[in-house]
Design a protein around this motif. Sequence first.
Motif, short mmCIF file in Angstrom:
data_model
loop_
_atom_site.label_atom_id
_atom_site.label_comp_id
_atom_site.label_asym_id
_atom_site.label_seq_id
_atom_site.Cartn_x
_atom_site.Cartn_y
_atom_site.Cartn_z
N UNK A 67 0.81 -1.21 0.00
CA UNK A 67 0.00 0.00 0.00
C UNK A 67 0.84 1.26 0.00
N UNK A 68 2.07 1.18 0.50
CA UNK A 68 2.95 2.33 0.51
C UNK A 68 3.21 2.84 1.90
N UNK A 69 3.62 4.13 1.97
CA UNK A 69 3.93 4.74 3.27
C UNK A 69 2.62 5.08 3.97
N UNK A 70 2.49 4.53 5.15
CA UNK A 70 1.24 4.68 5.89
C UNK A 70 1.32 5.77 6.95
N UNK A 71 2.53 6.03 7.47
CA UNK A 71 2.65 7.01 8.55
C UNK A 71 4.11 7.46 8.68
N UNK A 72 4.29 8.71 9.07
CA UNK A 72 5.61 9.26 9.42
C UNK A 72 5.58 9.65 10.88
N UNK A 73 6.48 9.09 11.66
CA UNK A 73 6.51 9.35 13.09
C UNK A 73 7.95 9.43 13.55
N UNK A 74 8.12 9.77 14.84
CA UNK A 74 9.48 9.90 15.35
C UNK A 74 10.20 8.56 15.39
N UNK A 75 9.42 7.44 15.44
CA UNK A 75 10.07 6.14 15.44
C UNK A 75 10.64 5.78 14.08
N UNK A 76 10.01 6.25 13.00
CA UNK A 76 10.45 5.93 11.67
C UNK A 76 9.32 6.05 10.67
N UNK A 77 9.51 5.44 9.51
CA UNK A 77 8.54 5.46 8.43
C UNK A 77 7.74 4.15 8.47
N UNK A 78 6.40 4.25 8.53
CA UNK A 78 5.53 3.07 8.60
C UNK A 78 5.06 2.69 7.21
N UNK A 79 5.31 1.42 6.84
CA UNK A 79 4.87 0.86 5.56
C UNK A 79 3.85 -0.24 5.83
N UNK A 80 2.88 -0.38 4.93
CA UNK A 80 1.80 -1.37 5.12
C UNK A 80 1.72 -2.28 3.90
N UNK A 81 1.54 -3.58 4.15
CA UNK A 81 1.41 -4.60 3.10
C UNK A 81 0.18 -5.44 3.41
N UNK A 82 -0.63 -5.72 2.40
CA UNK A 82 -1.78 -6.62 2.53
C UNK A 82 -1.48 -7.90 1.77
N UNK A 83 -1.75 -9.06 2.44
CA UNK A 83 -1.59 -10.37 1.80
C UNK A 83 -2.91 -11.12 1.96
N UNK A 84 -3.60 -11.36 0.86
CA UNK A 84 -4.87 -12.08 0.89
C UNK A 84 -4.60 -13.58 0.89
N UNK A 85 -5.10 -14.28 1.91
CA UNK A 85 -4.79 -15.70 2.09
C UNK A 85 -6.06 -16.53 2.13
N UNK A 86 -5.86 -17.83 2.11
CA UNK A 86 -6.96 -18.76 2.32
C UNK A 86 -7.44 -18.65 3.77
N UNK A 87 -8.66 -19.08 4.07
CA UNK A 87 -9.17 -18.98 5.43
C UNK A 87 -8.25 -19.64 6.45
N UNK A 88 -8.02 -18.95 7.55
CA UNK A 88 -7.24 -19.42 8.69
C UNK A 88 -5.75 -19.57 8.39
#
Length: 601
Positions: free
Chosen positions: A532-553
Amino acid sequence: MSIHTARGGRPRVIRRSRRRSIAVAIAIFSFVFGAIVGIERAAIAQSAAGAAQIQSLFPPTSIVSENRIGNLVYAPVILDGRKLFRVAAAAVSDADPARGETSLLNERVDRIENELYGLIATGFNPETLQINVAILNGETAIVASDGDRVNNQPIVTVTDLDARIYGFSVSQWAQALSEIIHQGAIRAYRERQLPYLLRHAQIAAAIAVAVAVLTLGLQSLEKRLKATTIALPGPTPSLEAVDSLPSAFRPSSPEEVRAADRSRAIAQRQEVINRDRHRNLTSLKQWLLQIAKLLLWIGGIAAIAGLFPWTRWLQSWLASKPIVLVAIVLLTKLSIDVSCVLVDVFLNTLVQRTTLNSNGSQRQALRFSTFSVVLKSVAFFICATVGTVVALERLDIPLGPILAGAGILGFAISLSSQNFIKDVVNGCLILIEDQYAIGDFIAIDPVMGFVENMNLRVTQLRDGDGHLITIPNGTISIVRNMSKNWSRVNFTIQVAYDNDIEKVMQILEQVGQQLYEDPEWSDRIIEVPLLLGIDELAHQGITLRVWIKTAPLQQWAVGREYRRRLKLSFDRLGISIGIPQQYISFKTDTNGEVPFPRSSQ
């Protein structure tokens, strides 16, 4: 010695053993039932012959065994457990034909039976006993006399209503009735003599020995059935078992993955049905043996009771009440078992049809398993209710007052059990809307876990600590289903500001693509991982988000593997994760002193 197996890996020897055990159980049950019938017929053969002679005195009529004929009510006169004849009275009204006259009719029957037993107690001479028709106080009566101990003892007064139910005139019925009473009195006298009692005591002892031997045989068979274990087919390979196979044997293409998914779902459902059938079959055989022993003892007691005049009433009672109740219980049990088997077969057919034409095969199998539990519960309730109603009717317990009382009680309970009704209604909506099913992983604040069991009233979850949590359906308002149709890994990571962000994003995509193309994990990941890209900029660092669509459970296993591979890639390429940072600055006043530090994050 090798054992050939049928399709699906089930030993044929086991199937033949199962069929043989079923045949043996049915044969023993039939033998016990036939033995009971034979014993009872042999025990009452002599009395049946006497009854046939009495019945030959009557012309053919259309009388049925009811308590009413037209506007007449009647009741039998019984001597030593045998019906001799019937006496009648006029019905009061069509609305309530037995009111008022029933008590008088019963008093008359008791009076006649007391006269008959009084005649037998006098110890009359059977050689000189005469039963004659006489006129007493202007009414036709039957009197007994033997010229010694009994002298014109009145037995019964013959009325026009008594003769009418047999289609006779009063005089004709009086002559026939005198012969009936004479044969009944002679038979009662002979059955109380010592030779008769000794002979029938020997028959009773033989019946008791036969019942004991058959009981020991049934107990031996029951112990053998409990000790014998029939091997069940091994568990269907799970996803983990399939993943442990060598790469050459794993599905690689999406079509093979979907085919393997459907095959696993069908095999898992078939395994559950086979185990249910085996459990139901074993339970049914044990239950049939218990019923066989019960019928054997009831039949033996009834046969022995029918041999002696003082206990013959018990034989009629056992034949009319307990055996009928046992038959009702047996039919109710069989109805429940057959209903469960039909539910399994019907849902198994639906699962096979659905899994052959749908990608959501496992989901459908889980949903049908949930419906199986509910439908079996409904079938049990219906069969048990019908069996109870029939049993009450056979016990001559009026259903009207019971149903009326149940209605009033149900109305009162409904006012105080609104939560129960709310649970049932919400449970029906959960099933109809397919909000979740057995095997799903759901979250119902504040708990979450796998759905282990559910019915129309409650849902039971098993959490990560192994606790079984029971939740009333009426309290469920918001449900988070984490395994319906598909799942997702919502992965976030923070990297340090001094990293090349484009390079970091490229690594995230490469690791996701490699995991998706790996044959060991391709069947668990439905789509290519999405950065998804850069999700947040904070003092801890740069937050990146990834989605992985999987089979149930599968979101947890896929997430762990993705994090492991990403850590190895970061270590190899020198990518550092975000670290909380704090800057401290010092300012001086006009005198050049530092009064206090000032920090910023």
